[in-house]
Design an enzyme around this catalytic site. Structure first.
Site, short mmCIF file in Angstrom:
data_model
loop_
_atom_site.label_atom_id
_atom_site.label_comp_id
_atom_site.label_asym_id
_atom_site.label_seq_id
_atom_site.Cartn_x
_atom_site.Cartn_y
_atom_site.Cartn_z
N GLY A 37 0.88 -0.96 0.21
CA GLY A 37 -0.02 -0.14 -0.12
C GLY A 37 0.78 1.00 0.34
CB CYS A 38 0.56 4.67 1.49
SG CYS A 38 1.36 5.69 1.87
CG PHE A 39 6.24 4.75 -1.62
CD1 PHE A 39 5.15 6.24 -1.07
CD2 PHE A 39 6.32 4.43 -2.97
CE1 PHE A 39 5.09 6.88 -1.90
CE2 PHE A 39 5.91 5.62 -3.65
CZ PHE A 39 5.40 6.64 -3.43
CB CYS A 41 2.35 3.24 5.58
SG CYS A 41 1.24 4.40 5.63
CE1 TYR A 194 -3.28 7.90 3.34
CE2 TYR A 194 -1.35 7.55 4.41
CZ TYR A 194 -2.25 6.68 3.33
OH TYR A 194 -1.95 6.01 2.89
#
Length: 216
Positions: A37-39, A41, A194
């Site tokens: 997912g979001c890199f 994180c 976020y």
């Protein structure tokens, strides 16, 4: 759902390995590539792990050379948001890192991760040799057994990895001001807002309980 025993094991992997530097002998750096997912994180999580020397955000798995963030998130390039984890194999193994990876994502979700939907946010492991493939497949099988649900995260052959734009690197601890839906924020503050709004940690706690290494 993880048990207390599993939770203690996760803590030992993250923290315990970090104090073994006195015993570790000099060794070359190895690299593994994962998409979670979001890199931002994934980078933030794995830079906490003992034995990890660096984590770089980027793109892999697609057909376009040197893609931009805008191209990847718009779709059509085939790329995943991914990270390369550089680590000392004398302090932590690929198998241990894969075990941590599965417990830091929702590997049952084939459509993205948390609030981020679409192909670029899917989970995957990219392997470059038979030993890493074996380690990844073993970690996947064990995670599926522990979770009691089907894991959809594929283990794929590694291809070219393209580093993301400079402003994405270490975003979670950046100090530059950025404009967000919450107003102007430092990158580090924007990242925290976020991550919370996206529901990442909440879902991981629901899924993995005490076995989740980065959110408990």
């Amino acid at each position: 759902m993880g048990t207390i025993k599993a939770g203690l094991l996760a803590v030992l992997i993250v923290i315990g390995l970090g104090i073994q530097h006195g015993k570790a002998h000099a060794a070359g750096t190895e690299v593994l590539t994962v998409a979670g997912g979001c890199f931002w994180c994934v980078e933030a999580d794995f830079e906490k792990v003992g034995g990890v020397r660096d984590v770089v955000s980027g793109y892999t798995g697609g057909t376009v050379d040197n893609p931009s963030y805008k191209q990847v998130t718009a779709g059509g390039t085939g790329h995943y948001e991914a990270v390369q984890i550089m680590y000392d194999p004398a302090r932590i193994s690929a198998r241990e890192l894969y075990d941590l990876f599965f417990r830091s994502v929702d590997p049952t979700d084939a459509g993205g991760q948390f609030c981020d939907r679409g192909n670029s946010y899917r989970t995957a492991i990219f392997v470059s040799d038979p030993a890493k493939k074996q380690a990844a497949e073993a970690a996947k099988a064990e995670a599926e057994k522990a979770l009691g649900q089907k894991i959809v995260t594929p283990v794929l052959n590694a291809g070219p990895f393209y580093e993301a734009e400079a402003y994405h690197q270490d975003y979670y601890k950046g100090s530059k001001l950025v404009l967000t839906r919450f107003g102007p924020k430092k990158q580090s503050s924007a990242y925290k807002r976020y991550r919370e709004a996206c529901g990442r940690d909440q879902r991981i706690r629901e899924l993995w309980g005490n076995a989740a290494p980065f959110v408990n």
